[in-house]
Design a protein around this motif. Sequence first.
Motif, short mmCIF file in Angstrom:
data_model
loop_
_atom_site.label_atom_id
_atom_site.label_comp_id
_atom_site.label_asym_id
_atom_site.label_seq_id
_atom_site.Cartn_x
_atom_site.Cartn_y
_atom_site.Cartn_z
N VAL A 63 -8.45 -1.63 14.92
CA VAL A 63 -7.69 -2.85 14.62
C VAL A 63 -7.97 -3.91 15.69
O VAL A 63 -8.14 -5.10 15.37
N HIS A 64 -8.03 -3.50 16.94
CA HIS A 64 -8.30 -4.40 18.07
C HIS A 64 -9.61 -5.15 17.89
O HIS A 64 -9.70 -6.35 18.21
N THR A 65 -10.62 -4.48 17.39
CA THR A 65 -11.94 -5.10 17.24
C THR A 65 -12.17 -5.68 15.85
O THR A 65 -13.27 -6.15 15.55
N GLY A 66 -11.15 -5.65 14.99
CA GLY A 66 -11.27 -6.25 13.67
C GLY A 66 -12.03 -5.43 12.66
O GLY A 66 -12.36 -5.92 11.58
N ARG A 67 -12.28 -4.16 12.97
CA ARG A 67 -13.07 -3.33 12.05
C ARG A 67 -12.21 -2.58 11.04
O ARG A 67 -12.75 -1.89 10.17
N ALA A 68 -10.89 -2.69 11.14
CA ALA A 68 -10.00 -2.05 10.16
C ALA A 68 -8.94 -3.06 9.74
O ALA A 68 -7.80 -3.01 10.21
N PRO A 69 -9.30 -3.98 8.86
CA PRO A 69 -8.33 -5.00 8.45
C PRO A 69 -7.27 -4.49 7.49
O PRO A 69 -6.27 -5.17 7.27
N THR A 70 -7.48 -3.31 6.90
CA THR A 70 -6.50 -2.76 5.97
C THR A 70 -6.33 -1.26 6.26
O THR A 70 -7.16 -0.63 6.91
N SER A 130 3.99 -5.38 4.93
CA SER A 130 4.87 -4.55 4.11
C SER A 130 4.48 -4.53 2.64
O SER A 130 4.85 -3.61 1.90
N ARG A 131 3.72 -5.54 2.20
CA ARG A 131 3.31 -5.60 0.80
C ARG A 131 1.79 -5.49 0.71
O ARG A 131 1.06 -6.29 1.30
N PRO A 132 1.30 -4.48 -0.03
CA PRO A 132 -0.15 -4.33 -0.15
C PRO A 132 -0.81 -5.57 -0.74
O PRO A 132 -0.25 -6.22 -1.62
N GLY A 133 -1.99 -5.90 -0.22
CA GLY A 133 -2.75 -7.01 -0.76
C GLY A 133 -3.88 -6.51 -1.64
O GLY A 133 -4.11 -5.30 -1.76
N ALA A 134 -4.60 -7.42 -2.26
CA ALA A 134 -5.69 -7.03 -3.16
C ALA A 134 -6.88 -6.54 -2.38
O ALA A 134 -7.07 -6.85 -1.21
N SER A 135 -7.72 -5.75 -3.04
CA SER A 135 -9.00 -5.30 -2.51
C SER A 135 -8.84 -4.60 -1.17
O SER A 135 -9.44 -4.96 -0.17
N GLY A 136 -8.01 -3.56 -1.17
CA GLY A 136 -7.80 -2.83 0.08
C GLY A 136 -8.97 -1.99 0.48
O GLY A 136 -9.10 -1.62 1.63
N ARG A 174 -8.20 -1.25 -5.18
CA ARG A 174 -6.83 -0.79 -4.98
C ARG A 174 -6.17 -1.60 -3.87
O ARG A 174 -6.72 -1.73 -2.78
N PRO A 175 -4.97 -2.13 -4.13
CA PRO A 175 -4.29 -2.89 -3.08
C PRO A 175 -4.00 -2.01 -1.87
O PRO A 175 -3.73 -0.82 -1.99
#
Length: 425
Positions: free
Chosen positions: A41-48, A80-86, A97-98
């Motif tokens: 997450v720190h390096t931006g490689r896991a946005p979801t 808290s709410r899933p977004g599109a294209s997870g 899948r969100p």
Amino acid sequence: MNGNGAPPRMGDATTPSVSSTGTRTKLERGRGALGPALELVHTGRAPTRAVLTAELGVTRATAGAVAAELEALGLIRVDSRPGASGGTAGTGGAQGRPSHRLSVAEDGPVALAAQVHSDGFRAALVGLGGRIVATAPGKVTVSADPAQVLGAVVRAGAELLAESGRRCVGAGLAVPSAVAEPDGTALNPLHLAWPAGSPVRDIFAQCVKAAGIDGPALTGNDVNLAALAEHRHGAGRSAQHLLCVATGHRGVGGALVLDGRLHSGSSGLALEVGHLTVNPEGRACHCGGRGCLDVEADPLAFLTAAGRSPGPEVSLLQQARDLLREEPEEPAVRAATEELIDRLGLGLAGLVNILNPDRIILGGLHRELLHADPERLRAVVADRSLWGRSGGVPILPCTLDHNSLVGAAELAWQPVLDDPLGALA
């Protein structure tokens, strides 16, 4: 919430009763993934969360528990709410899948970062993700006494912390000198007029402790730290063999990041690229040699080649940048630009032959030289390097402002990235 009002934590005795031993086992197993997850997450490689699941190679349940724990620690935020294209095919998430989005906590802890260079020093607070939260005004007078300078920069940082009210995870210092390990001594702070072998890490640690700042106090070479920051957050992302060469206010430095880790050699002194000879008949260098990159391709060399006398009003780097930007076609400036590009290209070509990097990034005045005539620089490197002729090495500008400061903060963040629970307990 547990009894003291804090969110439940993995393995906490106050965690609400778990319906099965299997669920608790998943949570405990997930603790070992906290550090890798935080770094993603720190390096931006896991946005979801879907991408986090795929990158960690764990189940969705375990990834969810890991993300929840990092959020409970105040380090990340889980939408808290899933977004599109997870997720997408090939990354482990179901196509379309969100998924819950992940981001660093904007109001989370910070690291105190400090940088000293020949024309001044600066303190900043840096959060996860390489975000500079606050900076103190830069100082332009650097004493020959390292304790005086480091005391002043730490006091400036302590004031920022007091104003922010943030928790501090530690402090990092960037200095324009090779820093010998394991002692943390600055071997050649020539442009600072500090004594060779100054125990900068010990002095910095004492200043940090005296200011009442928690966490470790660590020190590194400024270009090494700039390269680390660029690799994690800037122009060096995804490079496996990243070469960084930069000139700041005086001198030239280099750094190599291999598979995400700085290559510092056996005692922290690797990649002293400033002392590559690029002009055997050139200027005398502080190292005792002649025509080194350090004195042939820094801001003072540029100003001198352009026939300009440096003034005291602003830093040498700023004077060189201003001249290059404001008068690029003036004959003397153009000739100086070409001369420094050729010298820099010779140095880079030698490094390409030795190191075979998959990307080169340039900082400081070298970034400006690349912008001024990218084709000339790339042509010199390609012509003088064996590997350059076989397709060339991408040469890119650094993209982060204050990358050495961000890199200094990375030193302080590393224990948290390695073990979030242990570091923040």
